[in-house]
Design a protein around this motif. Structure first.
Motif, PDB file in Angstrom:
ATOM      1  N   ILE A 141       0.860  -1.184   0.000  1.00 57.88           N
ATOM      2  CA  ILE A 141       0.000   0.000   0.000  1.00 57.88           C
ATOM      3  C   ILE A 141       0.892   1.228   0.000  1.00 57.88           C
ATOM      4  O   ILE A 141       1.795   1.355   0.830  1.00 57.88           O
ATOM      5  N   PRO A 171       0.359   4.885   0.609  1.00 59.84           N
ATOM      6  CA  PRO A 171      -0.703   5.788   1.053  1.00 59.84           C
ATOM      7  C   PRO A 171      -0.495   7.270   0.737  1.00 59.84           C
ATOM      8  O   PRO A 171      -1.426   8.051   0.855  1.00 59.84           O
ATOM      9  N   LYS A 194      -2.808  11.786  -1.356  1.00 61.84           N
ATOM     10  CA  LYS A 194      -2.831  10.888  -0.197  1.00 61.84           C
ATOM     11  C   LYS A 194      -4.084  10.028  -0.244  1.00 61.84           C
ATOM     12  O   LYS A 194      -5.116  10.426  -0.765  1.00 61.84           O
ATOM     13  N   MET A 195      -3.960   8.849   0.311  1.00 60.27           N
ATOM     14  CA  MET A 195      -5.051   7.898   0.349  1.00 60.27           C
ATOM     15  C   MET A 195      -6.018   8.292   1.466  1.00 60.27           C
ATOM     16  O   MET A 195      -5.592   8.634   2.564  1.00 60.27           O
ATOM     17  N   VAL A 213      -8.465   2.976   2.691  1.00 58.91           N
ATOM     18  CA  VAL A 213      -7.797   2.028   3.591  1.00 58.91           C
ATOM     19  C   VAL A 213      -8.809   1.023   4.129  1.00 58.91           C
ATOM     20  O   VAL A 213      -8.557  -0.191   4.143  1.00 58.91           O
ATOM     21  N   ILE A 254       3.431  -1.201   3.960  1.00 61.38           N
ATOM     22  CA  ILE A 254       3.105   0.195   3.659  1.00 61.38           C
ATOM     23  C   ILE A 254       4.404   0.817   3.182  1.00 61.38           C
ATOM     24  O   ILE A 254       5.316   1.086   3.967  1.00 61.38           O
ATOM     25  N   TYR A 294       2.570  10.427   5.774  1.00 66.40           N
ATOM     26  CA  TYR A 294       1.120  10.207   5.716  1.00 66.40           C
ATOM     27  C   TYR A 294       0.550  10.435   7.110  1.00 66.40           C
ATOM     28  O   TYR A 294       0.834   9.692   8.046  1.00 66.40           O
ATOM     29  N   SER A 347      -4.307   4.055   9.944  1.00 59.33           N
ATOM     30  CA  SER A 347      -4.389   3.087   8.846  1.00 59.33           C
ATOM     31  C   SER A 347      -3.847   1.727   9.261  1.00 59.33           C
ATOM     32  O   SER A 347      -4.443   0.686   8.954  1.00 59.33           O
TER      33      SER A 347
END
Length: 139
Positions: free
Chosen positions: A26, A28, A53-54, A59, A77, A86, A92
């Motif tokens: 992931i 992020p 950004k996620m 998530v 991550i 992040y 997350s």
């Protein structure tokens, strides 16, 4: 089960392809504070920091989707960015950890510039099992 046994089981229809999924990465956030010469970010024209950004909704969706397939592999991550930039990282990690009780490896790969004892403790309490610090310079 070794890889040959797994392939044989798949071909026989004993297992499905999703059960072979062993690692999920992931990314992020799309920003890094460094520009290592070997990394795509070193060329700011071809690979600029977009600062995207996620969202936590994404998530949660990833965690739910992995839960739905009884995922028990590694969650990393990482990415072509610095995950410690992040702001929702601890939350997350906690979301992923709580949703995936079978997952025994949740890791973060960082350059370490923003890693503090407090943050490491928060990540650990949230379910992070491994933090890899990659350092490519003398300091």
């Amino acid at each position: 089960m070794n890889i040959n046994q797994l392939r044989t089981a798949q071909q026989a229809g004993v297992t499905d392809l999703l059960s072979t999924l062993k690692s999920v990465e992931i990314n992020p956030v799309d920003i890094c504070n460094r520009a290592c010469s070997f990394w795509p970010r070193s060329d700011t024209i071809l690979f600029p920091n977009t600062k995207e950004k996620m969202s936590l909704d994404v998530v949660k969706k990833i965690a739910k989707d992995l839960t739905d397939i009884n995922y028990a592999g590694r969650v990393s991550i990482v990415g072509f960015a610095e995950p410690l930039l992040y702001k929702s990282l601890v939350e997350s990690v906690s979301i992923i950890s709580n949703a995936l009780p079978l997952c025994k490896w949740i890791e973060i790969n960082t350059n370490g510039d923003f890693l503090t004892r407090q943050l490491a403790e928060e990540l650990s309490l949230g379910g992070c099992t491994n933090i890899t610090v990659s350092m490519y310079d003398l300091d």
